[in-house]
Scaffold this motif. Structure first.
Motif, PDB file in Angstrom:
ATOM      1  N   GLY A  91      -6.384  -0.465   6.581  1.00  0.00           N
ATOM      2  CA  GLY A  91      -6.993  -1.628   5.947  1.00  0.00           C
ATOM      3  C   GLY A  91      -7.779  -2.471   6.929  1.00  0.00           C
ATOM      4  N   ARG A  92      -8.813  -3.123   6.438  1.00  0.00           N
ATOM      5  CA  ARG A  92      -9.697  -3.928   7.296  1.00  0.00           C
ATOM      6  C   ARG A  92      -8.936  -5.141   7.864  1.00  0.00           C
ATOM      7  N   ARG A  93      -8.194  -5.836   6.999  1.00  0.00           N
ATOM      8  CA  ARG A  93      -7.491  -7.047   7.419  1.00  0.00           C
ATOM      9  C   ARG A  93      -6.416  -6.727   8.461  1.00  0.00           C
ATOM     10  N   ARG A 206      -4.100 -15.511   6.422  1.00  0.00           N
ATOM     11  CA  ARG A 206      -4.295 -16.106   5.095  1.00  0.00           C
ATOM     12  C   ARG A 206      -5.454 -15.482   4.334  1.00  0.00           C
ATOM     13  N   MET A 207      -6.113 -14.470   4.907  1.00  0.00           N
ATOM     14  CA  MET A 207      -7.266 -13.854   4.265  1.00  0.00           C
ATOM     15  C   MET A 207      -6.854 -12.607   3.481  1.00  0.00           C
ATOM     16  N   PRO A 208      -7.628 -12.216   2.453  1.00  0.00           N
ATOM     17  CA  PRO A 208      -7.272 -11.049   1.643  1.00  0.00           C
ATOM     18  C   PRO A 208      -7.749  -9.744   2.268  1.00  0.00           C
ATOM     19  N   GLU A 209      -7.237  -8.639   1.747  1.00  0.00           N
ATOM     20  CA  GLU A 209      -7.718  -7.318   2.118  1.00  0.00           C
ATOM     21  C   GLU A 209      -9.031  -7.043   1.376  1.00  0.00           C
ATOM     22  N   SER A 210      -9.822  -6.103   1.878  1.00  0.00           N
ATOM     23  CA  SER A 210     -11.058  -5.706   1.206  1.00  0.00           C
ATOM     24  C   SER A 210     -10.752  -5.122  -0.174  1.00  0.00           C
TER      25      SER A 210
END
Length: 479
Positions: A91-93, A206-210
């Motif tokens: 995953g990117r995140r 706190r950011m979402p996955e792509s």
């Protein structure tokens, strides 16, 4: 593995973009992710002013200076390749969080390094992080952005990169001017990098996955939840439907062998490699790494060159803002052709000025500085942002991490070769010969862009993927 006919043959009809809290959320995500670009820029730019005091303290010579400078760049090539594949798998995140930790550890090792060996170790760790960020951040932004504004969203990463480089130049100038008499001043210059590393890690928690990565793994509900946070509800559902059609048609990651067996995927991979390498062979990072050295060669004193070196950093940031404004208004091919034309002209003018204005001429350093600033401005306005945006959007979903990883791997190898050889090149050919050589390479790059590079602006990632699978992307587009 042969590529079957693609399920998306025409541009999907999507509801128009609408304003709302989802737009602000997308803006916040792009700012946090771009701390990766800021770290990329600071870590590649800080060596410009830190190299001379570091060499004096640790007794580095021309060869060891080149090794210290280029070790980050060659490690970045590996980081780009590994980072792209890891982002496809984990995953990117997740990978961005790991890269933030790597930035921090590399900074600690570098600042504490007692000699050449650990200095190189620290630079290698930072290089791995820089290379990973150079592939993952653009893909993460491109996969979250709506196609209508994908250029300006993805391009924010390049603006963050040059902002990081400018920050490095300013920090170097301030610290060099105020603390330059102290031993270890270069360690302070490098230590500043720890701050954005901490910000990237804390922010990405706190950011979402792509959403496209989630959809490709069958995690439909999670992908829809992410899209609804950055789109109006109707747009989110329509966009996910197009992504799901691609995900249903092509599952799993694509191997390099499968890419090479497909005529069109092989060709698009070569286009990505060519665009990345062509950007590097302009010599832009020779200015970013050795700008102070070039200005000293042109006639500035060391202290004046350190301060004058801020000027290219300032014009790079200003050019970045102009580039973001243009990215969703001007075709990618047109932007690249203008950029290589201008940079090649600047190379010729720098070489001519160095040849016609003799050393000792009071005008020589200022004329060369002005031309270097024009070169950096041309690069940033028309090439740097466009190249990173192009690489983030040209590859199909299943090979996106692999494709951008290989393209950026080649990009960093070209960067490293120049970083290692530039001091010798400048010593052997002088400013005149070096920039005339860059001009010749620029002419070849222009021919490559004009004949091989397809247009990507104004298309969804899914529609681009359909045209790549069929080879239509290489046909002239009619507007």
């Amino acid at each position: 593995m042969a590529v079957a006919p693609h399920p998306i043959a025409v541009e999907p009809a999507l509801p128009p973009l609408t304003p709302g809290p989802h737009g602000r959320r997308l803006g916040v995500i792009s700012i946090v992710a771009c701390f990766g670009g800021l770290l990329f820029g600071y870590d590649t730019g800080v060596i410009n002013g830190a190299l001379r005091p570091m060499s004096a303290e640790l007794g580095l010579e021309a060869l060891t200076e080149g090794i210290v400078t280029s070790s980050l760049v060659f490690a970045a090539a590996v980081g780009a390749l590994v980072g792209g594949r890891c982002s496809d798998r984990f995953g990117r995140r997740t990978v961005l969080l790991a890269l933030a930790l790597l930035f921090f550890v590399g900074t600690v090792v570098l600042v504490a390094a007692p000699g050449f060996a650990l200095l190189v170790v620290g630079r290698v760790l930072l290089g791995l992080a820089v290379g990973g960020a150079s592939t993952v951040v653009p893909v993460y932004l491109a996969e979250l952005a709506p196609f209508e504004i994908r250029g300006s969203i993805s391009g924010r990463n390049e603006l963050a990169i040059v902002s990081g480089q400018l920050a490095a130049f300013v920090v170097n100038a301030v610290i060099g001017s105020t603390l330059g008499h102290l031993d270890g001043v270069w360690r302070v210059m490098f230590a500043v990098c720890a701050l954005p590393a901490i910000a990237l890690f804390a922010g990405m928690l706190r950011m979402p996955e792509s959403p496209r990565w989630l959809a490709a793994r069958g995690r439909h509900d999670e992908a829809l939840a992410v899209l609804r946070s950055v789109r109006a509800p109707a747009r989110a559902e329509a966009e996910l439907a197009a992504v799901d059609r691609v995900a249903a048609h092509e599952t799993g990651r694509m191997s390099l062998a499968a890419v090479l067996r497909s005529r069109w995927l092989r060709r698009i991979l070569l286009v990505g490699i060519g665009v990345g390498v062509a950007q590097q062979l302009t010599g832009i990072n020779s200015i970013m790494y050795y700008g102070q050295t070039v200005l000293v060669e042109s006639g500035f004193s060391e202290s004046a060159a350190l301060i004058a070196n801020v000027a290219p950093g300032v014009i790079a940031v200003l050019g970045g803002f102009v580039a973001l404004w243009m990215m969703d208004r001007l075709d990618r091919r047109t932007t690249l052709l203008i950029g290589f034309s201008l940079t090649t002209a600047c190379h010729l003018l720098i070489g001519a000025a160095s040849m016609l204005l003799e050393p000792g001429d009071s005008a020589r350093p200022f004329v060369i500085l002005a031309l270097v600033v024009a070169f950096v401005g041309s690069m940033q306005t028309f090439l740097n942002v466009a190249v990173w945006v192009y690489l983030s959007e040209i590859f199909p979903l299943r090979m996106r991490g692999l494709g951008i990883g290989i393209a950026v791997f080649a990009h960093w190898l070209a960067n490293g070769a120049l970083a290692l050889s530039f001091p010798s090149l400048l010593g052997g050919l002088g400013i005149t010969g070096t920039f005339f050589l860059f001009a010749g390479v620029g002419a070849l790059a222009l021919a490559f862009i004009a004949t091989q590079v397809p247009e990507t602006r104004g298309r969804s990632l899914e529609a681009l993927e359909a045209d790549i699978a069929s080879g239509r992307v290489f046909e002239p587009r009619r507007r």
